[in-house]
Design an enzyme around this catalytic site. Structure first.
Site, short mmCIF file in Angstrom:
data_model
loop_
_atom_site.label_atom_id
_atom_site.label_comp_id
_atom_site.label_asym_id
_atom_site.label_seq_id
_atom_site.Cartn_x
_atom_site.Cartn_y
_atom_site.Cartn_z
N GLU A 54 -4.79 2.46 -4.23
CA GLU A 54 -3.32 2.47 -4.14
C GLU A 54 -2.79 1.16 -3.59
OE1 GLU A 54 -4.81 3.97 -0.15
OE2 GLU A 54 -5.42 3.96 -2.24
N ASP B 211 0.85 -1.19 0.00
CA ASP B 211 0.00 0.00 0.00
C ASP B 211 0.89 1.24 0.00
OD1 ASP B 211 -1.74 2.17 1.60
OD2 ASP B 211 -3.03 0.78 0.56
N ILE B 212 0.54 2.21 -0.86
CA ILE B 212 1.30 3.47 -0.93
C ILE B 212 0.93 4.32 0.28
CG2 ILE B 212 1.73 5.55 -2.27
CD1 ILE B 212 0.95 3.97 -4.77
#
Length: 556
Positions: A473, A430-431
């Site tokens: 994301e 996950d960003i």
């Protein structure tokens, strides 16, 4: 000297602003706890339908408003209502001691009764009790949403679709829930004077099969979500319905969508998917719509075999075979037009009384042309189907696999890992602070962040690995034949490489990216995993990574 100190001051100010933004984002995140009554999706058809409807509704809603969902299950079908609640209160209190929930939603009466009897758990958190199976039950500390079966319509649809029926056997049991349902059915039977009703709420499975075997097409069976004992085990409602339908010529109707399957024609039922959609609205803070949880559902092959007619036009028809005309209408029309054209050409050639050789030559040429065109159309159709398949399994922004393709691949690799006893690891990536990047620099910079992360993950793949964009994301990296220690090391390397990525905005500002990674693995020697369970473990590890400060790797 002043110019030398100015960059340090700006960096300090940026760090202070970043800390404030992070705390504000965490404070705004909505967290909800969902308590299910009947156990895992694999062991309960009703639970599977509820889960499906809930997440379909959440996916259909605005992604920015989707809350963080925590799920717990009581498994009442397998161990019983009372045993499933033993030890749950201290377990939940310990597990979620550090989590501040914004709402709690229960599904079915087991979870509702447990939460209502423990007001000390999560004190002050709004509670929503979705109650299916107990009438006029009202908790003291929350909002109740009663889901009841309309038995008048559920029974009334039987003479509508099967007018020859003069006798209906109601299959129930001795539980409090079933007794309440049977009382309601008894109260409406006078409204059907031409039908004789019979209650089957006693006897074991063999006795029920013998009773059902004596019925013919002038009778029907109405199956409640009833249980039966067989030795020391309990037969679940779906298995009981299948055994009864296999023994009887009479059509089998029901009031629950979880029992509509080959062998059970269906009827006017409470939809598990609709209940799940209602729960999703509660999770999103929207008003529930309890009046929209019932409808007509019929199993196509079973209804056809039973000779049902007058099925309501708004009914949902399950397991309907594909209609060739609907699927290939234009291809059939095209081929038909070509055949008509060919016949017209042949007729014109015969009527023209030209030379037979010339006529046959022209006919052969025209036939060859038509075959070439049909072959060309067939090849174009195959190419179009391949493109459609690629579009359905590919993320349009990054060009990598999407959620659907990854879920299918996880299922295949889990089966292979079980068969050959190979390890299997999964990384949930996950960003960090992606919402802040979007809000601060715009969606184009956010898209750059997603594309660069996807490029980084793709460049690090082995031949057997697979990466997919799982939503927003979030990415998933599947690593077959990989032990969890090796996968954790690879995840740490990816995290370090991601920290070197930079995004350029239109104003010339460089934005640094970081990622958080949750690592989980399937145990080839342990209990069989499902794609859902493996994803849940990696997601929990990712949640811990974010909770512990982001830009880190956490192993489940």
């Amino acid at each position: 000297m002043r110019p030398l100190y100015r960059p340090a001051f700006l960096r300090l100010a940026a760090l202070v602003w970043l800390a404030c933004a992070c705390s504000h984002a965490l404070a705004d995140e909505r967290r909800v706890l969902v308590l299910y009554s009947l156990g895992a999706d694999s062991s309960s058809a009703w639970q599977r339908l509820v889960h499906k409807g809930l997440y379909q509704e959440l996916e259909r809603s605005n992604q920015g408003g989707t809350p963080a969902i925590f799920e717990e299950r009581f498994d009442a079908n397998r161990v019983g209502e009372d045993k499933s609640q033993e030890g749950m209160a201290p377990y939940l209190a310990t597990k979620y001691a550090d989590v501040k929930f914004d709402a709690i939603v229960t599904e079915s009466f087991v979870a509702a009764r447990f939460l209502a009897s423990h007001p000390e758990l999560f004190a002050g958190v709004p509670r929503h009790y979705v109650n299916h199976g107990r009438e006029r039950w009202q908790p003291r500390d929350g909002l109740a949403y009663e889901v009841t079966s309309d038995f008048e319509r559920a029974i009334g649809v039987i003479p509508l679709v099967a007018p020859e029926v003069r006798h209906i056997a109601i299959v129930g049991d001795k539980t409090a829930r079933c007794r309440l349902w049977l009382d309601r059915i008894r109260s409406i039977t006078p409204r059907f004077p031409r039908i004789r009703f019979e209650i089957w709420d006693d006897g074991d499975v063999n006795e029920l099969r013998l009773r059902a075997a004596r019925l013919d097409r002038s009778s029907a069976i109405f199956m409640l979500a009833a249980l039966r004992g067989e030795g020391s085990a309990r037969i679940q409602p779906r298995e009981l319905a299948l055994q009864i339908s296999a023994a009887s010529k009479a059509p089998l109707f029901t009031h629950s969508e979880s029992l509509v399957m080959p062998g059970v024609v269906g009827g006017y039922v409470v939809s598990g998917e609709a209940v799940g959609r209602m729960m999703a609205r509660l999770l999103l803070g929207q008003p529930a719509m309890t009046s929209q949880v019932e409808g007509y559902y019929f199993d196509y092959p079973t209804a056809r075999r039973a000779g049902l007619r007058n099925i309501p036009p708004e009914a949902v028809i399950l397991n309907r075979p594909h209609n060739v005309w609907e699927l290939y209408r234009w291809q059939i029309l095209t081929a038909g037009a070509l055949i008509v054209l060919q016949g017209m050409l042949i007729t014109a050639l015969v009527l023209s009384l030209r030379s037979r050789r010339r006529a046959m030559s022209e006919l052969a040429c025209e036939r060859s042309s038509l075959e070439d065109r049909i072959l060309q159309r067939t090849l174009e159709l195959l190419q179009a189907n391949r493109k459609l398949e690629a579009l359905a399994t590919t993320d349009p922004l990054t060009g990598i696999a999407n959620r659907r393709k990854m879920t299918e691949q996880i299922a295949q690799e889990l089966e292979r890992a079980r068969r050959f006893h190979h390890p299997l690891a999964l990384l949930m990536v996950d960003i960090d602070h992606f919402k802040r990047i979007n809000d601060s620099y715009g969606h184009e910079v956010g898209d750059q962040a997603i594309i660069q992360t996807a490029t980084l993950l793709t460049a690090s793949l082995r031949a057997v690995d697979m990466v997919a964009r799982f939503g927003g994301e979030e990415f998933v990296l599947l690593m077959p034949e990989t032990h969890i220690a090796v996968a954790t090391h690879a995840a740490e390397r990816l995290r370090e490489q991601a920290a070197g990525l930079r995004l350029c905005t239109e104003s010339g500002v460089e934005v640094q990216l970081t990622i958080s990674i949750g690592v989980a693995a399937a145990d080839p020697h342990g209990a069989p995993d499902t794609p859902s369970s493996l994803l849940v473990r990696s997601d929990k590890a990712l949640y811990r990574a974010k909770k512990e400060g982001r830009n880190r790797v956490v192993q489940f």
